[in-house]
Design an enzyme around this catalytic site. Structure first.
Site, PDB file in Angstrom:
ATOM      1  N   ARG A 153      74.589  14.930  10.221  1.00  9.61           N
ATOM      2  CA  ARG A 153      75.526  13.916   9.711  1.00  9.61           C
ATOM      3  C   ARG A 153      75.372  12.594  10.483  1.00  9.61           C
ATOM      4  O   ARG A 153      75.572  11.516   9.928  1.00  9.61           O
ATOM      5  CB  ARG A 153      76.969  14.423   9.786  1.00  9.61           C
ATOM      6  CG  ARG A 153      77.423  14.861  11.158  1.00  9.61           C
ATOM      7  CD  ARG A 153      78.844  15.371  11.147  1.00  9.61           C
ATOM      8  NE  ARG A 153      79.186  16.013  12.398  1.00  9.61           N
ATOM      9  CZ  ARG A 153      80.399  15.984  12.946  1.00  9.61           C
ATOM     10  NH1 ARG A 153      81.377  15.334  12.361  1.00  9.61           N
ATOM     11  NH2 ARG A 153      80.637  16.611  14.074  1.00  9.61           N
ATOM     12  N   SER A 202      84.024  11.844  10.633  1.00  2.00           N
ATOM     13  CA  SER A 202      83.250  13.047  10.341  1.00  2.00           C
ATOM     14  C   SER A 202      81.935  12.722   9.648  1.00  2.00           C
ATOM     15  O   SER A 202      80.935  13.406   9.843  1.00  2.00           O
ATOM     16  CB  SER A 202      84.069  13.998   9.462  1.00  2.00           C
ATOM     17  OG  SER A 202      85.191  14.495  10.160  1.00  2.00           O
ATOM     18  N   GLU A 243      89.164  12.061  -3.943  1.00  6.24           N
ATOM     19  CA  GLU A 243      87.721  12.144  -4.171  1.00  6.24           C
ATOM     20  C   GLU A 243      87.323  11.812  -5.609  1.00  6.24           C
ATOM     21  O   GLU A 243      86.297  11.171  -5.843  1.00  6.24           O
ATOM     22  CB  GLU A 243      87.222  13.538  -3.790  1.00  6.24           C
ATOM     23  CG  GLU A 243      87.312  13.850  -2.317  1.00  6.24           C
ATOM     24  CD  GLU A 243      88.666  14.405  -1.878  1.00  6.24           C
ATOM     25  OE1 GLU A 243      88.806  14.771  -0.704  1.00  6.24           O
ATOM     26  OE2 GLU A 243      89.576  14.467  -2.742  1.00  6.24           O
ATOM     27  N   PHE A 266      84.231  18.956  -1.078  1.00  4.53           N
ATOM     28  CA  PHE A 266      84.990  17.958  -1.820  1.00  4.53           C
ATOM     29  C   PHE A 266      84.077  17.014  -2.591  1.00  4.53           C
ATOM     30  O   PHE A 266      84.504  16.366  -3.545  1.00  4.53           O
ATOM     31  CB  PHE A 266      85.879  17.162  -0.861  1.00  4.53           C
ATOM     32  CG  PHE A 266      86.707  18.009   0.050  1.00  4.53           C
ATOM     33  CD1 PHE A 266      87.290  19.189  -0.402  1.00  4.53           C
ATOM     34  CD2 PHE A 266      86.903  17.655   1.374  1.00  4.53           C
ATOM     35  CE1 PHE A 266      88.043  19.994   0.445  1.00  4.53           C
ATOM     36  CE2 PHE A 266      87.663  18.443   2.229  1.00  4.53           C
ATOM     37  CZ  PHE A 266      88.228  19.623   1.761  1.00  4.53           C
ATOM     38  N   ARG A 299      77.249  19.763   9.790  1.00  6.44           N
ATOM     39  CA  ARG A 299      78.132  19.403  10.887  1.00  6.44           C
ATOM     40  C   ARG A 299      77.541  19.622  12.279  1.00  6.44           C
ATOM     41  O   ARG A 299      77.678  18.752  13.143  1.00  6.44           O
ATOM     42  CB  ARG A 299      79.435  20.207  10.767  1.00  6.44           C
ATOM     43  CG  ARG A 299      80.403  19.993  11.910  1.00  6.44           C
ATOM     44  CD  ARG A 299      81.577  20.945  11.808  1.00  6.44           C
ATOM     45  NE  ARG A 299      82.620  20.679  12.788  1.00  6.44           N
ATOM     46  CZ  ARG A 299      83.742  21.387  12.905  1.00  6.44           C
ATOM     47  NH1 ARG A 299      83.961  22.416  12.104  1.00  6.44           N
ATOM     48  NH2 ARG A 299      84.636  21.075  13.810  1.00  6.44           N
TER      49      ARG A 299
END
Length: 317
Positions: free
Chosen positions: A13, A40, A61, A86, A170
């Site tokens: 990420r 994030s 979203e 999402f 992540r």
């Protein structure tokens, strides 16, 4: 056998964030939208340097996808950012109707994909997103393997006209591809040449495939390793050429075997060159809470699992 070195583990990420930051400097048409997950998704630098081109839509979203589709009409290149769950499942109707069907130039950038989201558990660990997105006509699906490749992919998709799904993760994982690499959409990368078994892997499983190849080499098994960073369009030619030499194949992905890379490869084999194939993937299941390492071991998504499956498929030749 060629070997690869982890130059320092980084999260993919952050590779996306670095790529987006560079695009902000070089392409004034790039805009970014985020659904309340700036930190994030590592979009902080883009927001700080280009506040007029950053849009915080909040936890909305579906609205974010609609806004992004509309922005393309004025020539903007929108990059949307939120978790993979999402980015796909929650907004599938909006993506299908407003982006894919309308062939809008939206880049859907999805972090925290797969099991390695870890402790957040099954509700956030999407394992069906590749299948959802690759079934949409005209949608390009990319799943890079490390920080450097994610950065390169982020930059490359800005030059590609059409909807793109860019999937990344992540945790910190091995960073082993060249820093100055050229990312070519739809072109598989041969990492190791081999003669006994082909291992095609995507995302976090590419490093695990390289580790498995070392173990197999120690057992006298020559494994060919191919990095499939683009799942759609798939590099059919690379797959057919490899299995013509090795006679069997293993597919490895952090995704359900239903609808993922493995099924796409199976289609190529069935229609061109029927070949024994085994899958390293989750088996029609949701995830659960745990550390990334615990989950990858429990669900059979690590180098040990690839070694065992490779040994199995070789016996089927």
């Amino acid at each position: 056998m060629k070997t690869y070195t982890n130059t320092g583990s980084k999260d993919t990420r952050s590779g996306f964030g670095a790529g987006l930051t560079e695009l902000g400097k070089t392409n004034e048409n790039v805009v970014a939208l985020c659904a309340d997950l700036i930190g994030s998704l590592k979009m902080d630098d883009f927001k700080a340097n280009h506040p007029e081109r950053f849009f915080q839509v909040g936890i909305a979203e579906a609205n974010m996808i609609g806004l992004a589709a509309g922005m393309t009409i004025g020539g903007k290149i929108p990059f949307t950012g939120t978790f993979a769950n999402f980015s796909t499942g929650r907004v599938y109707d909006q993506i299908r109707q407003s982006v894919a069907y309308s062939d809008k130039n939206v880049k859907i950038c999805a972090s925290h994909a797969g099991l390695t989201l870890g402790e957040d558990g099954a509700t956030h660990q999407i394992l069906e997103d590749i299948g959802l997105m690759k079934m949409l006509p005209g949608m390009t699906v990319i799943n890079p393997c490390d920080y450097n490749q994610t950065k390169a992919a982020t930059i490359a998709i800005a030059e590609h006209h059409g909807p793109v799904y860019l999937r990344f993760g992540r945790p910190k994982v091995a960073n082993f591809t060249p820093e100055d690499q050229r990312f070519e959409i739809g072109k598989a990368l041969h990492l190791i040449d081999g003669t006994d078994v082909t291992i095609v892997a995507t995302g976090h499983l590419v490093w695990e495939a390289l580790e498995a190849a070392k173990v197999l080499n120690g057992e006298g098994i020559s494994a060919e390793v191919i990095n499939i960073h683009t799942i759609k369009p798939l590099d059919d030619e690379a797959i057919i050429k490899s299995v013509s030499k090795t006679g069997c194949i293993v597919t490895a992905e952090e995704h359900n075997f239903l609808g993922g890379l493995g099924e796409s490869v199976a289609r190529v084999l069935a229609t061109n060159k029927p070949t024994p194939q085994e899958f390293v993937a989750t088996n029609d299941t949701f995830g659960e809470s745990g550390t990334p390492e615990q989950l990858m071991e429990k669900y059979g998504l690590n180098s040990d699992a690839i070694v065992k499956v490779a040994q199995t498929v070789i016996k089927r030749k």
